[in-house]
Design a protein around this motif. Structure first.
Motif, PDB file in Angstrom:
ATOM      1  N   LEU A 178       0.733  -1.082   0.022  1.00  0.00           N
ATOM      2  CA  LEU A 178      -0.120   0.051  -0.006  1.00  0.00           C
ATOM      3  C   LEU A 178       0.710   1.351  -0.036  1.00  0.00           C
ATOM      4  O   LEU A 178       0.653   2.137  -0.785  1.00  0.00           O
ATOM      5  N   HIS A 198      -4.874  -0.632  -8.671  1.00  0.00           N
ATOM      6  CA  HIS A 198      -3.690  -0.808  -7.676  1.00  0.00           C
ATOM      7  C   HIS A 198      -3.994  -0.374  -6.164  1.00  0.00           C
ATOM      8  O   HIS A 198      -3.673  -1.252  -5.184  1.00  0.00           O
ATOM      9  N   SER A 202      -4.587  -2.989  -2.930  1.00  0.00           N
ATOM     10  CA  SER A 202      -3.830  -3.046  -1.931  1.00  0.00           C
ATOM     11  C   SER A 202      -4.452  -2.638  -0.732  1.00  0.00           C
ATOM     12  O   SER A 202      -4.156  -3.339   0.219  1.00  0.00           O
ATOM     13  N   SER A 206      -4.808  -5.075   2.336  1.00  0.00           N
ATOM     14  CA  SER A 206      -4.289  -4.664   3.734  1.00  0.00           C
ATOM     15  C   SER A 206      -5.297  -4.938   5.051  1.00  0.00           C
ATOM     16  O   SER A 206      -5.305  -5.353   5.856  1.00  0.00           O
TER      17      SER A 206
END
Length: 237
Positions: A178, A198, A202, A206
């Protein structure tokens, strides 16, 4: 809780900036005090109680970095939220300050909506002033239960203890970290649909792989969305 319960220290070597911030804080009902440089700010903050510090980065002699470091390494001061003040071209400096412990940032010229939002975010994390803390309410005694019976609270506690917490077992996904995604977007000054994918992947990875976001990741996300909101990062196709 009223805004008047909070006291804000404004630190900026520019008189116009100080007056602008003080006026807008006053309009929102906050109490404030001003310091013309970092040295005076440290003297004031050590002798008076403040709930928030608005701190300029670029100042002569003792700059914002030194003031921030002093506040965040002092056991008696580190609880005070600090919002950094920077020019638009000082984004790298802002990132450095966030890593040093600053809670948020503002850009010049000051947007009153962003100012209010940043202060609200920081003061939500701040402890309640002692004068407004209500005394604890005495628990209401429960009536005696017949022998062999349990209260609803006891039964619920037992059930909770015996029921294991569900775990999220997601398949392993090869995603970019991230902080790396956010760093690339901030450095490029733009974000495309691919960049958003993206970022979404990410962030999802997470949040849903049994791991919480770190304070640093929260700060990075906050910085990214604010930069998009003020137009510093452009959204492209």
């Amino acid at each position: 809780m009223t805004n008047g319960s909070f006291n804000v220290l404004i630190v900026d070597d520019n008189e116009m900036n100080r007056d602008t911030l003080a006026r807008r804080l006053r309009q929102q009902g906050f109490s404030s005090k001003m310091a013309v440089d970092g040295r005076e700010a440290l003297s004031i903050v050590r002798n008076e109680k403040f709930d928030l510090v608005l701190l300029d980065i670029m100042m002569p002699e003792v700059d914002g970095y030194e003031v921030l470091q002093t506040i965040k390494t002092d056991e008696g001061l580190r609880h005070i939220p600090v919002i950094m003040i920077s020019a638009m071209e000082e984004i790298e400096s802002v990132m450095k300050c966030m890593e040093m412990g600053a809670e948020d940032y503002l850009t010049k010229p000051f947007d009153p909506v962003l100012l209010q939002a940043a202060i609200a975010r920081c003061l939500k994390k701040a402890p309640t002033p002692v004068a407004e803390i209500q005394p604890p309410v005495a628990p209401i005694p429960l009536p005696p239960q017949p022998s062999g019976q349990r209260t609803v609270l006891q039964a619920t506690t037992t059930l909770t203890q015996k029921t294991p917490a569900p775990t999220t077992n997601l398949p392993s996904v090869d995603v970019m970290p991230l902080d790396e995604v956010i760093g690339r977007i901030v450095n490029s000054g733009k974000v495309s649909r691919k960049g958003y994918r993206h970022l979404s992947n990410s962030l999802f990875h997470s949040l849903f792989t049994n791991r919480r976001l770190t304070e640093h990741e929260f700060s990075q996300l906050n910085l990214l969305f604010n930069l998009i909101q003020v137009g510093q990062i452009k959204i492209v196709d």
